[in-house]
Scaffold this motif. Structure first.
Motif, PDB file in Angstrom:
ATOM      1  N   UNK A 104       0.802  -1.229   0.000  1.00  0.00           N
ATOM      2  CA  UNK A 104       0.000   0.000   0.000  1.00  0.00           C
ATOM      3  C   UNK A 104       0.833   1.277   0.000  1.00  0.00           C
ATOM      4  N   UNK A 105       2.159   1.180   0.018  1.00  0.00           N
ATOM      5  CA  UNK A 105       2.996   2.364   0.135  1.00  0.00           C
ATOM      6  C   UNK A 105       2.980   3.253  -1.094  1.00  0.00           C
ATOM      7  N   UNK A 106       3.345   4.514  -0.898  1.00  0.00           N
ATOM      8  CA  UNK A 106       3.474   5.451  -2.017  1.00  0.00           C
ATOM      9  C   UNK A 106       4.632   5.047  -2.923  1.00  0.00           C
ATOM     10  N   UNK A 107       5.645   4.413  -2.331  1.00  0.00           N
ATOM     11  CA  UNK A 107       6.852   3.995  -3.047  1.00  0.00           C
ATOM     12  C   UNK A 107       7.026   2.495  -2.847  1.00  0.00           C
ATOM     13  N   UNK A 108       7.430   1.811  -3.906  1.00  0.00           N
ATOM     14  CA  UNK A 108       7.732   0.381  -3.837  1.00  0.00           C
ATOM     15  C   UNK A 108       9.243   0.219  -3.874  1.00  0.00           C
ATOM     16  N   UNK A 203      19.688  -3.229 -12.758  1.00  0.00           N
ATOM     17  CA  UNK A 203      19.897  -4.626 -12.383  1.00  0.00           C
ATOM     18  C   UNK A 203      20.387  -4.642 -10.945  1.00  0.00           C
ATOM     19  N   UNK A 204      20.130  -5.740 -10.277  1.00  0.00           N
ATOM     20  CA  UNK A 204      20.604  -5.835  -8.916  1.00  0.00           C
ATOM     21  C   UNK A 204      19.472  -6.090  -7.953  1.00  0.00           C
ATOM     22  N   UNK A 205      19.757  -5.938  -6.682  1.00  0.00           N
ATOM     23  CA  UNK A 205      18.857  -6.431  -5.644  1.00  0.00           C
ATOM     24  C   UNK A 205      18.232  -5.340  -4.795  1.00  0.00           C
ATOM     25  N   UNK A 206      18.467  -4.079  -5.101  1.00  0.00           N
ATOM     26  CA  UNK A 206      17.862  -3.008  -4.314  1.00  0.00           C
ATOM     27  C   UNK A 206      17.573  -1.813  -5.209  1.00  0.00           C
ATOM     28  N   UNK A 207      16.342  -1.369  -5.191  1.00  0.00           N
ATOM     29  CA  UNK A 207      15.934  -0.221  -5.984  1.00  0.00           C
ATOM     30  C   UNK A 207      14.520   0.167  -5.615  1.00  0.00           C
ATOM     31  N   UNK A 208      14.125   1.374  -5.991  1.00  0.00           N
ATOM     32  CA  UNK A 208      12.798   1.847  -5.606  1.00  0.00           C
ATOM     33  C   UNK A 208      12.176   2.669  -6.724  1.00  0.00           C
ATOM     34  N   UNK A 209      10.840   2.697  -6.722  1.00  0.00           N
ATOM     35  CA  UNK A 209      10.077   3.385  -7.749  1.00  0.00           C
ATOM     36  C   UNK A 209       8.737   3.782  -7.149  1.00  0.00           C
ATOM     37  N   UNK A 210       8.200   4.916  -7.563  1.00  0.00           N
ATOM     38  CA  UNK A 210       6.890   5.316  -7.058  1.00  0.00           C
ATOM     39  C   UNK A 210       5.823   4.350  -7.575  1.00  0.00           C
ATOM     40  N   UNK A 211       4.767   4.208  -6.826  1.00  0.00           N
ATOM     41  CA  UNK A 211       3.691   3.330  -7.263  1.00  0.00           C
ATOM     42  C   UNK A 211       3.073   3.845  -8.565  1.00  0.00           C
ATOM     43  N   UNK A 214       5.356   2.803 -11.389  1.00  0.00           N
ATOM     44  CA  UNK A 214       5.280   1.357 -11.584  1.00  0.00           C
ATOM     45  C   UNK A 214       3.991   0.990 -12.325  1.00  0.00           C
ATOM     46  N   UNK A 215       2.881   1.580 -11.916  1.00  0.00           N
ATOM     47  CA  UNK A 215       1.611   1.306 -12.582  1.00  0.00           C
ATOM     48  C   UNK A 215       1.642   1.779 -14.029  1.00  0.00           C
ATOM     49  N   UNK A 230      16.123  -5.840 -15.735  1.00  0.00           N
ATOM     50  CA  UNK A 230      16.478  -4.989 -16.870  1.00  0.00           C
ATOM     51  C   UNK A 230      15.268  -4.718 -17.758  1.00  0.00           C
ATOM     52  N   UNK A 231      14.400  -5.712 -17.937  1.00  0.00           N
ATOM     53  CA  UNK A 231      13.193  -5.490 -18.728  1.00  0.00           C
ATOM     54  C   UNK A 231      12.295  -4.467 -18.051  1.00  0.00           C
ATOM     55  N   UNK A 232      12.200  -4.517 -16.716  1.00  0.00           N
ATOM     56  CA  UNK A 232      11.426  -3.514 -15.995  1.00  0.00           C
ATOM     57  C   UNK A 232      12.080  -2.143 -16.127  1.00  0.00           C
TER      58      UNK A 232
END
Length: 502
Positions: A104-108, A203-211, A214-215, A230-232
């Protein structure tokens, strides 16, 4: 809401607060996909319980990707931590998307189940999301042997994170880096000069994006088993995202990554999938002869009230281009082409019927009533204003190569139409309100060209090669050459290896 606009990937123009000197307001959902991670997950959750970011704004969603034994939460964890079990599908992409939908967060914030974050990890990334809603923030890490953690309790790990001691558990400067990613950061001045290629660092194991971003991107490709990050990254960039390396969002990666252990095998597997889905990874694609799920260029032409001859001449010229990786979308009232009895030559819809029959079976032509809503799937869209002009054989390839070299966002070609970079059009949308060419030029760059200078000519003058149709008198084979007996090698090469007609 109106957003400040970043030019291309020059994120340094943004103003963000210093760590510890601001009041966060946005909530963040940390999504952790898990598969056989019992040994490291308690450390990961303990570190998240020691973050400088306000605890009441942190939600943690641990995604159980069908583990043989259901995931149970340890005692030391952030207050708002839940487990979500995948009900259908499998793999990291599917698990991450499942977690995103359940959060439910503003950021994922994506975090792998073997990442031991420093105390300011979340805060360092979240400050960018308070500046713009289209930030894609990437943390950094070092790969370490987890053995020194053996015997330490989760409570001790949390205390070590809060005190800053965890930063010295290993030597940051001496431990193994993600060489490819950090090498790209160095070569491109932290991606500010990477332009359209910046997404390849996602690429990698830590990153963030606003919801919201992302939508807008459509989310992760759940069918992918590898290469999903990488596709994302490609999708996020096409949706207008700006990629930001955050060196203060540090973490220890407990153990080496899957790619490090089997790099060649992973790349071999990924190439088949990424080549089809990510057009901007052009070195993975053939120059001609192949068709891909997502073409590099989409050309849109409204065929209504147009002469069939000129429509066909224009479309055939496009399909004859040296740039083979494209698709043509022909707009028309195709549903009105019924099969009622009538004189074929007196058909009031004769022009449309000829065009329809010409391209109904062509794999590179889509016959549509209207353009589908939403973002263009291809990185580039050429919208033609008419059919009286057609591109020369190399015009499209040369124009796109020039725009890619300059990282420009659009080209307006007088009398032809306009060529738009999808990422640039998406970036403008974050401005809110009305955005036009002035804004596009400011955020990506726009060039204006005359038709002749861009390699376009009158459609009637553009010749598309066809097979010869003239009947020829039969000729007899050279018996000796056809049999291969007594033929010298140089003669054989001149006349054809299997024997040619005279």
């Amino acid at each position: 809401m109106t957003q400040p606009l970043v030019r291309r990937n020059e994120w340094r123009a943004l103003e963000v607060p210093q760590l510890g000197e601001w009041a966060p307001t946005k909530s963040v959902s940390v999504v952790i996909p898990t598969w056989n991670a019992d040994g490291t997950l308690p450390f990961v959750l303990a570190a998240l319980a020691g973050q400088t970011y306000p605890e009441h704004l942190i939600e943690v969603v641990v995604v159980d990707d069908g583990n043989p034994e259901p995931v149970t939460l340890p005692e030391v964890r952030p207050a708002h931590t839940v487990v979500v079990r995948v009900e259908s599908g499998w793999g990291r992409a599917n698990a991450c998307h499942t977690g995103a939908l359940a959060s439910s967060g503003d950021v994922i914030h994506w975090l792998d189940a073997d990442m031991l974050t420093f105390a300011e990890h979340l805060e360092a990334q979240l400050r960018w999301h308070h500046a713009i809603d289209y930030a894609v923030v990437l943390g950094t890490k070092r790969f370490v042997d987890p053995q020194p953690l053996a015997g330490r309790s989760a409570a001790e790990i949390r205390a070590a994170v809060q005190s800053g001691e965890i930063a010295h558990a290993w030597d940051w400067d001496a431990e193994e880096t993600h060489k490819w990613v950090e090498g790209m950061w160095r070569r491109t001045d932290d991606l500010t000069r990477a332009g359209p290629r910046a997404f390849r660092a996602h690429v990698g194991a830590t990153g963030s994006v606003s919801r919201s971003l992302y939508d807008a991107s459509g989310g992760m490709a759940q069918s992918l088993r590898l290469g999903e990050d990488m596709e994302l990254g490609h999708r996020l960039a096409e949706a207008g995202g700006v990629l930001i390396p955050e060196h203060l969002a540090r973490a220890w990666h407990l153990g080496r990554s899957h790619v490090m252990e089997q790099r060649d095998q992973v790349n071999r597997y990924n190439d088949a999938f990424l080549a089809n889905l990510v057009p901007t990874m052009r070195p993975k694609r053939n120059r001609r002869g192949r068709r891909y799920d997502v073409p590099y260029l989409e050309v849109v032409l409204d065929a209504r009230d147009q002469s069939a001859g000129e429509v066909i001449g224009c479309v055939d010229s496009i399909l004859d281009s040296s740039l083979d990786d494209l698709r043509v979308v022909l707009l028309g009232d195709w549903a009105a082409l019924d099969d009622q009895r009538r004189s074929p030559l007196d058909d009031p819809r004769l022009e449309a019927r000829i065009v329809h029959r010409t391209y109904a079976g062509d794999q590179r032509v889509e016959l549509a009533e209207t353009l589908p809503a939403g973002r263009c799937r291809s990185p580039w869209r050429l919208s033609l204003s008419g059919v009286d002009l057609a591109p020369g054989p190399e015009a499209l390839e040369q124009l796109l190569d020039d725009l890619e070299c300059a990282h420009d966002g659009a080209a307006v070609i007088e009398g032809v139409g306009r060529l738009d970079r999808t990422a640039a059009v998406s970036r403008m949308a974050w401005a809110g309100g009305t955005a036009g060419d002035e804004v596009l030029d400011a955020v990506y760059g726009l060039v204006r060209l005359d038709a002749a200078g861009a390699g376009w000519l009158r459609t009637a003058e553009r010749e598309v090669p066809r097979y010869e149709g003239k009947l020829k008198a039969p000729v007899e084979r050279d018996a000796e050459l056809a049999s291969g007996v007594g033929v010298e090698p140089d003669q054989e090469q001149r006349r054809g290896i299997f024997g040619r007609l005279r």
